[in-house]
Design a protein around this motif. Structure first.
Motif: not given
Lengths: 199, 86
Positions: B66-69, B73, B48-51
Protein backbone atom coordinates in the motif's frame (compact mmCIF):
# COMPACT_ATOMS: atom_id res chain seq x y z
CA UNK A 1 -30.99 49.70 -12.70
CA UNK A 2 -33.04 47.03 -11.12
CA UNK A 3 -31.67 44.17 -9.18
CA UNK A 4 -33.44 40.91 -9.77
CA UNK A 5 -33.12 38.26 -7.16
CA UNK A 6 -34.33 34.71 -7.43
CA UNK A 7 -35.52 34.78 -3.87
CA UNK A 8 -34.57 32.65 -0.97
CA UNK A 9 -35.44 29.01 -1.54
CA UNK A 10 -33.68 27.44 1.37
CA UNK A 11 -30.55 25.35 1.36
CA UNK A 12 -30.35 23.19 -1.70
CA UNK A 13 -30.12 19.52 -0.84
CA UNK A 14 -27.96 18.72 -3.81
CA UNK A 15 -25.25 16.16 -4.38
CA UNK A 16 -22.54 18.58 -3.26
CA UNK A 17 -23.97 18.66 0.26
CA UNK A 18 -23.81 14.89 0.46
CA UNK A 19 -20.29 14.36 -0.87
CA UNK A 20 -17.63 14.08 1.84
CA UNK A 21 -14.36 15.96 1.22
CA UNK A 22 -12.21 14.55 -1.59
CA UNK A 23 -14.98 12.39 -3.05
CA UNK A 24 -16.53 12.44 -6.55
CA UNK A 25 -19.97 11.26 -7.55
CA UNK A 26 -20.38 8.13 -9.67
CA UNK A 27 -23.44 6.30 -10.91
CA UNK A 28 -21.48 3.11 -11.58
CA UNK A 29 -20.79 0.53 -8.91
CA UNK A 30 -17.03 -0.08 -9.16
CA UNK A 31 -15.75 -3.49 -8.08
CA UNK A 32 -12.63 -3.57 -5.93
CA UNK A 33 -11.35 -6.97 -4.89
CA UNK A 34 -8.31 -8.15 -2.98
CA UNK A 35 -8.71 -11.71 -4.19
CA UNK A 36 -10.80 -14.17 -6.18
CA UNK A 37 -14.56 -13.96 -5.71
CA UNK A 38 -15.60 -16.69 -3.25
CA UNK A 39 -18.42 -18.92 -4.42
CA UNK A 40 -20.74 -19.37 -1.45
CA UNK A 41 -24.21 -20.82 -1.89
CA UNK A 42 -27.07 -19.80 0.37
CA UNK A 43 -27.39 -23.43 1.45
CA UNK A 44 -23.88 -23.49 2.87
CA UNK A 45 -23.80 -19.85 4.04
CA UNK A 46 -23.56 -19.23 7.78
CA UNK A 47 -22.89 -16.19 9.91
CA UNK A 48 -21.16 -16.63 13.26
CA UNK A 49 -20.74 -14.14 16.11
CA UNK A 50 -18.05 -15.11 18.59
CA UNK A 51 -17.92 -13.22 21.88
CA UNK A 52 -14.77 -12.34 23.78
CA UNK A 53 -15.52 -15.22 26.14
CA UNK A 54 -15.64 -17.73 23.30
CA UNK A 55 -19.43 -18.06 23.12
CA UNK A 56 -20.52 -18.70 19.53
CA UNK A 57 -23.85 -17.98 17.91
CA UNK A 58 -24.43 -19.09 14.32
CA UNK A 59 -27.25 -18.30 11.89
CA UNK A 60 -28.06 -20.20 8.72
CA UNK A 61 -29.44 -18.41 5.65
CA UNK A 62 -32.97 -19.45 6.61
CA UNK A 63 -32.48 -18.21 10.17
CA UNK A 64 -31.06 -14.90 8.97
CA UNK A 65 -33.87 -14.16 6.56
CA UNK A 66 -36.49 -15.15 9.15
CA UNK A 67 -35.43 -12.10 11.17
CA UNK A 68 -37.04 -8.72 10.45
CA UNK A 69 -35.78 -7.48 7.08
CA UNK A 70 -35.24 -3.75 6.66
CA UNK A 71 -34.95 -1.68 3.49
CA UNK A 72 -32.53 1.23 3.73
CA UNK A 73 -31.53 3.96 1.29
CA UNK A 74 -28.04 5.23 2.00
CA UNK A 75 -25.07 7.02 0.46
CA UNK A 76 -21.83 5.04 0.23
CA UNK A 77 -18.28 6.36 0.07
CA UNK A 78 -15.22 4.41 -1.08
CA UNK A 79 -11.74 5.35 0.15
CA UNK A 80 -10.66 5.34 -3.52
CA UNK A 81 -12.76 8.55 -3.74
CA UNK A 82 -15.98 7.50 -5.47
CA UNK A 83 -19.36 7.98 -3.80
CA UNK A 84 -22.80 6.72 -4.77
CA UNK A 85 -25.95 8.35 -3.47
CA UNK A 86 -29.32 6.82 -2.62
CA UNK A 87 -28.28 3.18 -2.90
CA UNK A 88 -31.07 0.83 -1.83
CA UNK A 89 -30.37 -2.27 0.24
CA UNK A 90 -32.38 -4.93 2.05
CA UNK A 91 -30.98 -6.85 4.95
CA UNK A 92 -31.08 -7.62 8.64
CA UNK A 93 -29.94 -5.07 11.20
CA UNK A 94 -26.96 -6.04 13.34
CA UNK A 95 -29.12 -4.96 16.29
CA UNK A 96 -31.35 -7.96 15.65
CA UNK A 97 -28.39 -10.33 15.42
CA UNK A 98 -26.48 -9.04 18.42
CA UNK A 99 -29.34 -8.44 20.85
CA UNK A 100 -29.05 -11.91 22.42
CA UNK A 101 -25.25 -11.99 22.49
CA UNK A 102 -23.74 -11.40 25.92
CA UNK A 103 -20.66 -9.23 25.53
CA UNK A 104 -18.70 -6.45 27.20
CA UNK A 105 -16.49 -6.00 24.13
CA UNK A 106 -15.75 -2.59 22.65
CA UNK A 107 -14.41 -3.73 19.28
CA UNK A 108 -15.38 -5.96 16.39
CA UNK A 109 -13.27 -7.81 13.82
CA UNK A 110 -15.37 -8.75 10.81
CA UNK A 111 -14.44 -11.88 8.85
CA UNK A 112 -15.26 -12.80 5.27
CA UNK A 113 -15.09 -15.89 3.12
CA UNK A 114 -11.74 -15.68 1.34
CA UNK A 115 -9.91 -14.40 4.41
CA UNK A 116 -10.67 -10.66 4.33
CA UNK A 117 -11.04 -8.90 7.67
CA UNK A 118 -11.86 -5.38 8.84
CA UNK A 119 -12.10 -3.83 12.31
CA UNK A 120 -14.36 -1.21 13.79
CA UNK A 121 -15.79 -0.21 17.18
CA UNK A 122 -18.69 -2.43 18.18
CA UNK A 123 -20.88 0.63 18.82
CA UNK A 124 -20.69 1.44 15.10
CA UNK A 125 -22.49 -1.82 14.33
CA UNK A 126 -25.41 -0.98 16.65
CA UNK A 127 -28.32 1.47 16.88
CA UNK A 128 -29.47 1.13 13.28
CA UNK A 129 -26.09 1.83 11.71
CA UNK A 130 -25.21 -1.56 10.18
CA UNK A 131 -26.85 -4.46 8.35
CA UNK A 132 -26.14 -7.86 6.86
CA UNK A 133 -27.34 -6.95 3.37
CA UNK A 134 -28.42 -9.47 0.75
CA UNK A 135 -30.31 -7.37 -1.81
CA UNK A 136 -29.16 -4.28 -3.69
CA UNK A 137 -31.33 -2.09 -5.91
CA UNK A 138 -34.04 -4.74 -5.97
CA UNK A 139 -31.88 -7.71 -6.92
CA UNK A 140 -30.10 -10.43 -5.01
CA UNK A 141 -26.64 -9.20 -4.14
CA UNK A 142 -24.30 -10.42 -6.88
CA UNK A 143 -21.12 -12.33 -5.98
CA UNK A 144 -18.87 -9.55 -7.30
CA UNK A 145 -20.51 -7.12 -4.86
CA UNK A 146 -20.31 -9.52 -1.92
CA UNK A 147 -23.24 -11.89 -2.39
CA UNK A 148 -24.84 -13.82 -0.98
CA UNK A 149 -24.44 -11.28 1.85
CA UNK A 150 -22.16 -8.44 2.86
CA UNK A 151 -21.83 -6.14 5.80
CA UNK A 152 -23.25 -2.66 5.20
CA UNK A 153 -21.88 0.15 7.40
CA UNK A 154 -22.55 3.18 5.22
CA UNK A 155 -21.34 5.86 7.64
CA UNK A 156 -17.75 4.58 7.31
CA UNK A 157 -15.60 4.19 4.19
CA UNK A 158 -16.86 1.23 2.21
CA UNK A 159 -13.87 -1.07 2.87
CA UNK A 160 -15.48 -1.54 6.29
CA UNK A 161 -18.58 -2.98 4.58
CA UNK A 162 -16.97 -6.39 4.14
CA UNK A 163 -18.10 -8.43 1.15
CA UNK A 164 -18.90 -12.16 1.58
CA UNK A 165 -19.26 -11.66 5.33
CA UNK A 166 -19.00 -14.84 7.39
CA UNK A 167 -18.80 -13.65 10.98
CA UNK A 168 -17.79 -11.14 13.61
CA UNK A 169 -15.43 -11.56 16.54
CA UNK A 170 -16.25 -9.33 19.52
CA UNK A 171 -12.99 -8.18 21.10
CA UNK A 172 -11.92 -6.36 24.24
CA UNK A 173 -8.91 -4.94 22.40
CA UNK A 174 -8.90 -3.55 18.88
CA UNK A 175 -7.26 -5.73 16.24
CA UNK A 176 -6.45 -4.30 12.81
CA UNK A 177 -8.01 -5.85 9.74
CA UNK A 178 -6.71 -6.59 6.23
CA UNK A 179 -6.21 -2.98 5.09
CA UNK A 180 -5.90 -1.46 8.55
CA UNK A 181 -2.66 -3.48 8.96
CA UNK A 182 -1.26 -1.72 5.89
CA UNK A 183 -1.67 1.95 6.70
CA UNK A 184 -5.41 2.48 6.33
CA UNK A 185 -7.28 4.23 9.14
CA UNK A 186 -8.67 2.22 12.03
CA UNK A 187 -12.01 4.09 11.98
CA UNK A 188 -12.47 5.51 8.47
CA UNK A 189 -14.97 8.36 8.81
CA UNK A 190 -15.42 9.81 5.29
CA UNK A 191 -16.61 13.18 6.65
CA UNK A 192 -13.33 13.56 8.55
CA UNK A 193 -11.44 12.10 5.56
CA UNK A 194 -9.84 9.39 7.69
CA UNK A 195 -8.26 7.45 4.84
CA UNK A 196 -4.87 6.61 6.33
CA UNK A 197 -3.33 6.23 9.76
CA UNK A 198 -2.73 9.66 11.22
CA UNK A 199 -5.54 11.34 9.24
CA UNK B 1 -6.05 -17.69 -11.01
CA UNK B 2 -9.54 -16.80 -12.14
CA UNK B 3 -10.46 -13.19 -11.56
CA UNK B 4 -6.96 -11.84 -10.93
CA UNK B 5 -6.69 -8.34 -12.27
CA UNK B 6 -3.00 -8.54 -13.16
CA UNK B 7 0.08 -10.73 -12.92
CA UNK B 8 3.15 -10.02 -10.84
CA UNK B 9 4.77 -7.82 -13.49
CA UNK B 10 2.57 -5.04 -12.12
CA UNK B 11 4.72 -5.18 -8.98
CA UNK B 12 7.89 -4.20 -10.86
CA UNK B 13 7.59 -0.44 -10.37
CA UNK B 14 6.32 -0.37 -6.78
CA UNK B 15 8.85 -2.97 -5.62
CA UNK B 16 11.71 -1.22 -7.40
CA UNK B 17 11.11 1.65 -4.96
CA UNK B 18 11.71 -0.75 -2.05
CA UNK B 19 14.34 -3.21 -3.24
CA UNK B 20 17.62 -2.63 -5.00
CA UNK B 21 17.22 -5.91 -6.89
CA UNK B 22 14.71 -6.70 -9.65
CA UNK B 23 12.20 -8.56 -7.52
CA UNK B 24 9.79 -9.75 -10.21
CA UNK B 25 12.38 -12.36 -11.30
CA UNK B 26 12.83 -13.56 -7.70
CA UNK B 27 11.26 -16.78 -6.47
CA UNK B 28 8.73 -16.54 -3.64
CA UNK B 29 7.79 -19.52 -1.48
CA UNK B 30 4.19 -19.51 -0.32
CA UNK B 31 3.93 -19.73 3.48
CA UNK B 32 0.62 -21.53 3.06
CA UNK B 33 1.27 -24.36 0.59
CA UNK B 34 5.02 -24.14 0.04
CA UNK B 35 4.73 -23.61 -3.71
CA UNK B 36 7.66 -21.85 -5.35
CA UNK B 37 6.57 -19.12 -7.81
CA UNK B 38 8.42 -16.48 -9.76
CA UNK B 39 7.06 -13.17 -8.46
CA UNK B 40 6.04 -12.15 -12.00
CA UNK B 41 3.72 -15.18 -12.08
CA UNK B 42 1.78 -14.25 -8.94
CA UNK B 43 -1.91 -13.38 -9.28
CA UNK B 44 -2.20 -9.69 -8.47
CA UNK B 45 -5.34 -7.81 -7.44
CA UNK B 46 -5.65 -4.06 -7.20
CA UNK B 47 -4.20 -1.53 -7.58
CA UNK B 48 -6.64 0.07 -5.10
CA UNK B 49 -6.95 0.14 -2.12
CA UNK B 50 -3.61 -1.69 -2.43
CA UNK B 51 -1.78 -4.38 -4.38
CA UNK B 52 -2.42 -7.95 -3.23
CA UNK B 53 -0.27 -10.74 -4.72
CA UNK B 54 -1.57 -14.28 -4.28
CA UNK B 55 -0.17 -17.77 -4.78
CA UNK B 56 -1.23 -19.22 -8.17
CA UNK B 57 -1.59 -22.58 -6.40
CA UNK B 58 -3.56 -22.05 -3.19
CA UNK B 59 -4.56 -18.34 -3.56
CA UNK B 60 -3.09 -17.40 -0.17
CA UNK B 61 -1.75 -13.86 0.08
CA UNK B 62 2.05 -13.68 -0.36
CA UNK B 63 2.51 -9.94 -0.51
CA UNK B 64 0.54 -6.75 0.13
CA UNK B 65 1.70 -3.29 -0.81
CA UNK B 66 0.00 0.00 0.00
CA UNK B 67 1.26 3.45 -0.85
CA UNK B 68 -0.10 6.18 1.40
CA UNK B 69 0.74 9.87 0.88
CA UNK B 70 3.76 9.62 3.17
CA UNK B 71 4.80 5.95 3.25
CA UNK B 72 5.00 2.63 1.44
CA UNK B 73 3.72 -0.35 3.42
CA UNK B 74 4.92 -3.81 2.46
CA UNK B 75 3.61 -6.96 4.16
CA UNK B 76 5.40 -10.21 3.35
CA UNK B 77 4.05 -12.43 6.10
CA UNK B 78 2.65 -14.84 3.51
CA UNK B 79 6.06 -15.25 1.87
CA UNK B 80 8.11 -17.95 3.60
CA UNK B 81 11.22 -17.07 1.60
CA UNK B 82 12.23 -14.79 -1.23
CA UNK B 83 15.08 -16.13 -3.39
CA UNK B 84 16.83 -13.38 -5.32
CA UNK B 85 19.18 -14.49 -8.13
CA UNK B 86 22.68 -13.06 -7.88
Amino acid sequence: MSIVTRGFRGRREGADDRLPPGQYLTHDFPVLSAGPTPVVSRDEWTFTVRSEGGERRTWSWAELTALPVEEVTVDIHCVTRWSRLDTVWRGVSLDALLEDVESAADFALVHSHGGYTTNLPLEDLLDGQAWIAFEHDGDDLSPEHGGPARLLVPHLYFWKSAKWVSGIDLLVQDEPGFWEQLGYHDYGDPWREQRYQGD
Amino acid sequence: MAGATYDGNLLAGPLAEVFAAEVTVAHARCAGCGRDSVVAELAVYGPDPGLVARCPGCSDVLLRLVRTPDATWLDLRGTAALRLPT
